[in-house]
Scaffold this active site. Structure first.
Site, PDB file in Angstrom:
ATOM      1  N   LYS A 262      63.447  50.065  16.869  1.00 15.82           N
ATOM      2  CA  LYS A 262      63.845  48.647  16.728  1.00 15.82           C
ATOM      3  C   LYS A 262      64.431  48.421  15.324  1.00 15.82           C
ATOM      4  O   LYS A 262      65.071  49.332  14.799  1.00 15.82           O
ATOM      5  CB  LYS A 262      62.651  47.754  17.034  1.00 15.82           C
TER       6      LYS A 262
ATOM      7  N   GLY B 104      54.659  45.439  22.720  1.00 13.69           N
ATOM      8  CA  GLY B 104      54.193  45.046  21.390  1.00 13.69           C
ATOM      9  C   GLY B 104      52.919  44.219  21.402  1.00 13.69           C
ATOM     10  O   GLY B 104      52.556  43.620  20.392  1.00 13.69           O
TER      11      GLY B 104
ATOM     12  N   GLU C 286      59.501  48.395  31.892  1.00 13.86           N
ATOM     13  CA  GLU C 286      58.919  47.785  30.705  1.00 13.86           C
ATOM     14  C   GLU C 286      58.475  46.357  31.014  1.00 13.86           C
ATOM     15  O   GLU C 286      59.273  45.418  30.864  1.00 13.86           O
ATOM     16  CB  GLU C 286      59.952  47.752  29.578  1.00 13.86           C
TER      17      GLU C 286
ATOM     18  N   ASN D  62      61.714  54.074  20.222  1.00 17.10           N
ATOM     19  CA  ASN D  62      62.604  52.961  19.862  1.00 17.10           C
ATOM     20  C   ASN D  62      62.096  52.361  18.557  1.00 17.10           C
ATOM     21  O   ASN D  62      61.069  51.701  18.539  1.00 17.10           O
ATOM     22  CB  ASN D  62      62.568  51.922  21.006  1.00 17.10           C
TER      23      ASN D  62
ATOM     24  N   HIS E 205      67.111  46.010  27.019  1.00 18.78           N
ATOM     25  CA  HIS E 205      65.735  45.824  26.526  1.00 18.78           C
ATOM     26  C   HIS E 205      65.400  44.335  26.570  1.00 18.78           C
ATOM     27  O   HIS E 205      66.271  43.495  26.350  1.00 18.78           O
ATOM     28  CB  HIS E 205      65.632  46.361  25.097  1.00 18.78           C
TER      29      HIS E 205
ATOM     30  N   SER F 124      53.367  49.194  24.879  1.00 23.08           N
ATOM     31  CA  SER F 124      52.078  49.522  24.249  1.00 23.08           C
ATOM     32  C   SER F 124      51.585  50.932  24.564  1.00 23.08           C
ATOM     33  O   SER F 124      50.374  51.145  24.711  1.00 23.08           O
ATOM     34  CB  SER F 124      51.024  48.468  24.619  1.00 23.08           C
TER      35      SER F 124
ATOM     36  N   GLU G 296      64.095  42.555  24.536  1.00 23.61           N
ATOM     37  CA  GLU G 296      64.424  41.847  23.292  1.00 23.61           C
ATOM     38  C   GLU G 296      65.910  41.507  23.220  1.00 23.61           C
ATOM     39  O   GLU G 296      66.288  40.486  22.649  1.00 23.61           O
ATOM     40  CB  GLU G 296      63.969  42.686  22.083  1.00 23.61           C
TER      41      GLU G 296
HETATM   42  P1  PGA Z   1      55.826  48.941  22.149  1.00 24.47           P
HETATM   43  O1  PGA Z   1      57.369  48.696  22.501  1.00 24.47           O
HETATM   44  O2  PGA Z   1      55.538  50.398  22.418  1.00 24.47           O
HETATM   45  O3  PGA Z   1      55.716  48.583  20.693  1.00 24.47           O
HETATM   46  O4  PGA Z   1      55.044  48.044  23.025  1.00 24.47           O
HETATM   47  C1  PGA Z   1      57.951  49.308  23.624  1.00 24.47           C
HETATM   48  C2  PGA Z   1      59.394  48.927  23.720  1.00 24.47           C
HETATM   49  O5  PGA Z   1      59.774  47.854  23.244  1.00 24.47           O
HETATM   50  O6  PGA Z   1      60.199  49.671  24.284  1.00 24.47           O
END
Ligand code: PGA
Length: 263
Positions: A11, A186, A180, A9, A95, A226, A97
């Site tokens: 983003k 992140g 998740e 992803n 997600h 992560s 976000e």
């Molecule tokens: P990350 O994000 O690997 O940067 O923690 C995962 C995600 O948002 O799906």
């Protein structure tokens, strides 16, 4: 036997030009692993270019979100039909976000939900994707506060129940889930592998109860939050974890390739 799936992803990172360069540098490597499904989810604007590059590749294209109506006066949105035109095979839905539940932002609380995502819209998005044969990757997961309060399983079951209401068992072959935990995204704070495996197993049992054993044994359940080359191998060693949804590390071709390699 479920095929492992690794989805990147991106983003809101990379331009279409930068993205094309990144994809070209890992595609050959990803293709050498015919036993792993690899998906790249760039920003919408990079989809046409990547669709062209990946046309004859085993690497699949994904989107990061979708709007549930087919067309109409919905300024700024993109429909499943429009994604289908560019051979998009996967689409992230819900997600954290876009659910507006990501951490503590340094802005007023009222702006946290500005994408307007609710359980109801997540359900509609999944149904729109099914109509076009696009695999939804539904993200579910608890916040730090919910985990500390011992509500992890309850929160996830509630998210699944709302998102999959009215879905027919025959549609489930397209469905992908991603556990998740919001606190792991992140942050570099990866979920303990054993616990991630337990939660993925809980999601599978929920699917068996709600649908049937076939749906549960076929569904791919990813872990996201992560994931890096140095923790991927351990995560993939657990039986309930069928791959990963990778954010930050998917932006670096050498890291993303190493994650695919560690399957
Ligand atoms: P990350 O994000 O690997 O940067 O923690 C995962 C995600 O948002 O799906």
């Amino acid at each position: 036997m479920r095929t492992k799936l690794i989805a990147g992803n991106w983003k809101m990172n990379l331009t279409a030009g930068d993205g094309a360069g990144r994809v070209e540098s890992f595609v050959q490597h990803a293709e050498s692993r015919a036993d792993v499904d690899v998906v790249v989810c760039p920003p919408y604007l990079a989809i046409p270019k990547l669709s062209e590059i990946l046309k004859y590749s085993s690497v699949k294209l994904g989107a990061q979100d979708v709007f549930w109506m087919e067309s109409g006066a919905y300024t700024g949105n993109v429909s499943a039909r429009q994604l289908y035109e560019f051979c998009v095979d996967y689409c992230i839905v819900g997600h954290s976000e876009t659910r507006g539940r990501f951490g503590k932002l340094d802005i007023p609380e009222s702006t946290l939900g500005y994408f307007g995502e609710t359980d109801e819209t997540i359900k509609l998005k999944i149904q729109a994707l099914f109509m076009y044969g696009i695999n939804p990757i539904l993200c579910v997961g608890e916040t730090k506060e919910e985990r500390d309060a011992g509500q992890t399983d309850e929160v996830i079951r509630r998210q699944l129940e709302a998102a999959l209401e009215g879905v027919h068992p025959a549609e489930m072959h397209l469905f992908v889930a991603a556990y998740e935990p919001v606190w792991a995204i992140g942050t570099g704070d990866v979920c303990d592998s054993e616990e991630a495996n337990r939660v993925c197993g809980m999601i599978r049992s929920w699917i068996a109860e709600k649908f049937d054993d076939d749906a549960a044994s076929d569904v791919r359940i990813l872990y996201g939050g992560s994931v890096k080359p140095d923790n991927a191998k351990e995560l993939f060693g657990y039986p309930e974890i069928d791959g990963a949804l990778v954010g930050g590390a998917s932006l670096k071709p050498e890291d993303f390739s190493a994650i695919v390699e560690s399957v």
